[in-house]
Design a protein around this motif. Structure first.
Motif, PDB file in Angstrom:
ATOM      1  N   ALA A 190       0.821  -1.216   0.000  1.00  0.00           N
ATOM      2  CA  ALA A 190       0.000   0.000   0.000  1.00  0.00           C
ATOM      3  C   ALA A 190       0.853   1.263   0.000  1.00  0.00           C
ATOM      4  N   GLY A 191       2.164   1.110  -0.028  1.00  0.00           N
ATOM      5  CA  GLY A 191       3.038   2.275  -0.081  1.00  0.00           C
ATOM      6  C   GLY A 191       3.363   2.866   1.281  1.00  0.00           C
ATOM      7  N   PHE A 192       3.342   2.011   2.320  1.00  0.00           N
ATOM      8  CA  PHE A 192       3.701   2.440   3.685  1.00  0.00           C
ATOM      9  C   PHE A 192       2.883   3.634   4.177  1.00  0.00           C
ATOM     10  N   PRO A 193       1.563   3.527   4.189  1.00  0.00           N
ATOM     11  CA  PRO A 193       0.749   4.628   4.716  1.00  0.00           C
ATOM     12  C   PRO A 193       1.113   4.949   6.169  1.00  0.00           C
ATOM     13  N   ALA A 194       0.925   6.198   6.563  1.00  0.00           N
ATOM     14  CA  ALA A 194       1.300   6.659   7.904  1.00  0.00           C
ATOM     15  C   ALA A 194       0.403   6.038   8.974  1.00  0.00           C
ATOM     16  N   ASP A 195       0.873   6.120  10.214  1.00  0.00           N
ATOM     17  CA  ASP A 195       0.131   5.608  11.370  1.00  0.00           C
ATOM     18  C   ASP A 195      -1.217   6.311  11.495  1.00  0.00           C
ATOM     19  N   ALA A 196      -2.291   5.549  11.342  1.00  0.00           N
ATOM     20  CA  ALA A 196      -3.633   6.134  11.382  1.00  0.00           C
ATOM     21  C   ALA A 196      -4.067   6.498  12.794  1.00  0.00           C
ATOM     22  N   HIS A 197      -3.391   5.980  13.812  1.00  0.00           N
ATOM     23  CA  HIS A 197      -3.800   6.213  15.199  1.00  0.00           C
ATOM     24  C   HIS A 197      -2.893   7.205  15.912  1.00  0.00           C
ATOM     25  N   ALA A 198      -2.057   7.890  15.127  1.00  0.00           N
ATOM     26  CA  ALA A 198      -1.042   8.766  15.739  1.00  0.00           C
ATOM     27  C   ALA A 198      -1.673   9.819  16.650  1.00  0.00           C
ATOM     28  N   SER A 199      -2.820  10.342  16.246  1.00  0.00           N
ATOM     29  CA  SER A 199      -3.431  11.436  17.019  1.00  0.00           C
ATOM     30  C   SER A 199      -3.893  10.969  18.390  1.00  0.00           C
ATOM     31  N   ARG A 200      -4.107   9.668  18.537  1.00  0.00           N
ATOM     32  CA  ARG A 200      -4.612   9.164  19.823  1.00  0.00           C
ATOM     33  C   ARG A 200      -3.509   8.596  20.710  1.00  0.00           C
ATOM     34  N   ARG A 201      -2.281   8.646  20.233  1.00  0.00           N
ATOM     35  CA  ARG A 201      -1.177   8.228  21.089  1.00  0.00           C
ATOM     36  C   ARG A 201      -0.643   9.445  21.825  1.00  0.00           C
ATOM     37  N   HIS A 202      -0.494   9.358  23.086  1.00  0.00           N
ATOM     38  CA  HIS A 202       0.085  10.458  23.843  1.00  0.00           C
ATOM     39  C   HIS A 202       1.283   9.929  24.596  1.00  0.00           C
ATOM     40  N   THR A 203       2.384  10.634  24.461  1.00  0.00           N
ATOM     41  CA  THR A 203       3.559  10.194  25.188  1.00  0.00           C
ATOM     42  C   THR A 203       3.472  10.649  26.636  1.00  0.00           C
ATOM     43  N   GLN A 204       3.730   9.715  27.526  1.00  0.00           N
ATOM     44  CA  GLN A 204       3.599   9.993  28.943  1.00  0.00           C
ATOM     45  C   GLN A 204       4.702  10.925  29.416  1.00  0.00           C
ATOM     46  N   ALA A 205       4.320  11.936  30.161  1.00  0.00           N
ATOM     47  CA  ALA A 205       5.319  12.807  30.769  1.00  0.00           C
ATOM     48  C   ALA A 205       6.134  11.986  31.782  1.00  0.00           C
ATOM     49  N   TRP A 206       7.328  12.437  32.055  1.00  0.00           N
ATOM     50  CA  TRP A 206       8.164  11.688  32.981  1.00  0.00           C
ATOM     51  C   TRP A 206       8.769  12.607  34.049  1.00  0.00           C
ATOM     52  N   HIS A 207       9.430  13.668  33.614  1.00  0.00           N
ATOM     53  CA  HIS A 207      10.120  14.526  34.563  1.00  0.00           C
ATOM     54  C   HIS A 207       9.129  15.192  35.516  1.00  0.00           C
ATOM     55  N   GLY A 208       9.407  15.045  36.803  1.00  0.00           N
ATOM     56  CA  GLY A 208       8.564  15.665  37.815  1.00  0.00           C
ATOM     57  C   GLY A 208       7.302  14.894  38.158  1.00  0.00           C
ATOM     58  N   THR A 209       7.104  13.720  37.551  1.00  0.00           N
ATOM     59  CA  THR A 209       5.886  12.961  37.832  1.00  0.00           C
ATOM     60  C   THR A 209       6.027  12.135  39.106  1.00  0.00           C
ATOM     61  N   ASP A 210       4.886  11.666  39.591  1.00  0.00           N
ATOM     62  CA  ASP A 210       4.899  10.764  40.741  1.00  0.00           C
ATOM     63  C   ASP A 210       5.694   9.495  40.433  1.00  0.00           C
ATOM     64  N   ARG A 211       5.638   9.060  39.174  1.00  0.00           N
ATOM     65  CA  ARG A 211       6.359   7.838  38.817  1.00  0.00           C
ATOM     66  C   ARG A 211       7.863   8.045  38.970  1.00  0.00           C
ATOM     67  N   GLN A 212       8.326   9.212  38.539  1.00  0.00           N
ATOM     68  CA  GLN A 212       9.749   9.476  38.694  1.00  0.00           C
ATOM     69  C   GLN A 212      10.117   9.564  40.172  1.00  0.00           C
ATOM     70  N   ALA A 213       9.234  10.188  40.955  1.00  0.00           N
ATOM     71  CA  ALA A 213       9.499  10.311  42.391  1.00  0.00           C
ATOM     72  C   ALA A 213       9.567   8.930  43.046  1.00  0.00           C
ATOM     73  N   ARG A 214       8.584   8.074  42.720  1.00  0.00           N
ATOM     74  CA  ARG A 214       8.582   6.724  43.278  1.00  0.00           C
ATOM     75  C   ARG A 214       9.863   5.983  42.918  1.00  0.00           C
ATOM     76  N   GLY A 215      10.267   6.115  41.666  1.00  0.00           N
ATOM     77  CA  GLY A 215      11.478   5.433  41.218  1.00  0.00           C
ATOM     78  C   GLY A 215      12.715   5.900  41.960  1.00  0.00           C
ATOM     79  N   ALA A 216      12.808   7.206  42.152  1.00  0.00           N
ATOM     80  CA  ALA A 216      13.980   7.751  42.851  1.00  0.00           C
ATOM     81  C   ALA A 216      14.011   7.277  44.303  1.00  0.00           C
TER      82      ALA A 216
END
Length: 301
Positions: free
Chosen positions: A215-241
DNA sequence: AAAACGGGGTT
DNA sequence: AACCCAGTTTT
């Protein structure tokens, strides 16, 4: 030869030549070793799992061995694999295998799914890889390969769909032994060739059959619904530290200022510690906090 | 259906 | 600085 048979032959041929010699694929490894590897591999790359898996099974070769371990030792041995709640679930899983299955990892899907930390993927992986059963194994690699090959999609949708499961079942080889190798072969193809970022189509045994390529490598159709999780300053980073400090002091509580240095913002530090305690990853003691020395039996539901 | 949950190598 | 990784559990 049918289309499906051609896909099988090409994929299995490629796998025979290019497969990695991962330790949990050895015929010497029993179902418990496979299960431990699969839990560690949940969201953690192979390269980081390998040394931890070796040490883990050397120390606790059977469910009965792990079932006797203290949560502090288990969390410390988990090291920096991430998502340390998995370590406690694995401890709970070992106890459940001892208490409900005579110390033997169950083979039945319903029994596997009832174990702590074992979801749809891991239950299928144990049944297929440890017992050779004919079940579709649908991890992130397989979803991506089949999505491209059969669905002409750049990347699979954010949450698994019924169509994906149907598709995986439809291409699964009839023969159980062949299906088990097919599962790991497709997974390996996704890990080494049909990668998320920069697929190496020139090295792919299925390129001529690939719908995404055609099909000619069409782009990711779900890109708009993917959100990259924040990391710096999050509770997850705090827990890890904070967990890193607790792991470095497995028996006694760390000096009070060490936790404060690891996460200076007091309010968030307190909330993070409270959530770690709630998760069973830490306990409050006289001198501060430490890894838990005891873990109550998991609710059996 | 969406959010929470680690950590580090790769791009 | 994003992205990605053999997902599961809880909301």
């Amino acid at each position: 030869m049918s289309t499906a048979q051609r896909l099988h032959a090409r994929t299995l041929g490629w796998y025979a030549e290019h497969r990695r010699d991962l330790p949990w694929r050895s015929s010497e490894v029993d179902a418990w070793g496979v299960l431990v590897s699969e839990v560690m591999l949940q969201q953690t790359p192979v390269a980081r799992v390998e040394p931890v898996w070796r040490r883990w099974l050397d120390r606790w070769p059977t469910p009965a061995d792990l079932a006797e371990a203290s949560p502090a030792d288990v969390v410390r041995a988990w090291d920096r694999l991430g998502y340390p709640r998995r370590a406690l679930r694995l401890l709970d899983c070992a106890r459940a295998v001892v208490d409900h299955h005579g110390g033997q990892v169950p083979r039945d899907a319903v029994d596997l799914l009832a174990l702590p930390g074992i979801g749809a993927y891991t239950a299928a992986a144990v049944a297929a890889f440890a017992y050779g059963d004919r079940v579709p194994v649908l991890d992130t690699n397989v979803r991506r390969v089949l999505g491209r090959l059969l669905g002409a999609e750049a990347l699979p949708p954010p949450t698994q769909t019924r169509a994906e499961r149907h598709r995986a079942e439809a291409v699964l080889p009839e023969d159980a032994a062949t299906s088990a190798t097919w599962n790991v072969a497709v997974m390996e193809l996704g890990a080494l060739v049909c990668t998320a970022r920069a697929p190496r189509c020139e090295a792919c045994p299925l390129a001529a059959d690939c719908a995404w390529r055609a099909a000619g490598f069409p782009a990711d159709a779900h890109a708009s619904r993917r959100h990259t999780q924040a990391w710096h300053g999050t509770d997850r980073q705090a827990r890890g530290a904070l967990m890193a400090v607790l792991r470095a002091h497995p028996d006694a509580p760390p000096p009070p200022d060490l936790l404060a240095r690891a996460w200076p913002e007091g309010g968030q530090r307190d909330r993070a510690l409270a959530s770690l305690i709630a998760d069973g990853l830490a306990e409050a003691v006289d001198g501060g906090h430490r890894l838990p020395t005891h873990r109550p039996p998991a609710a059996t539901g």
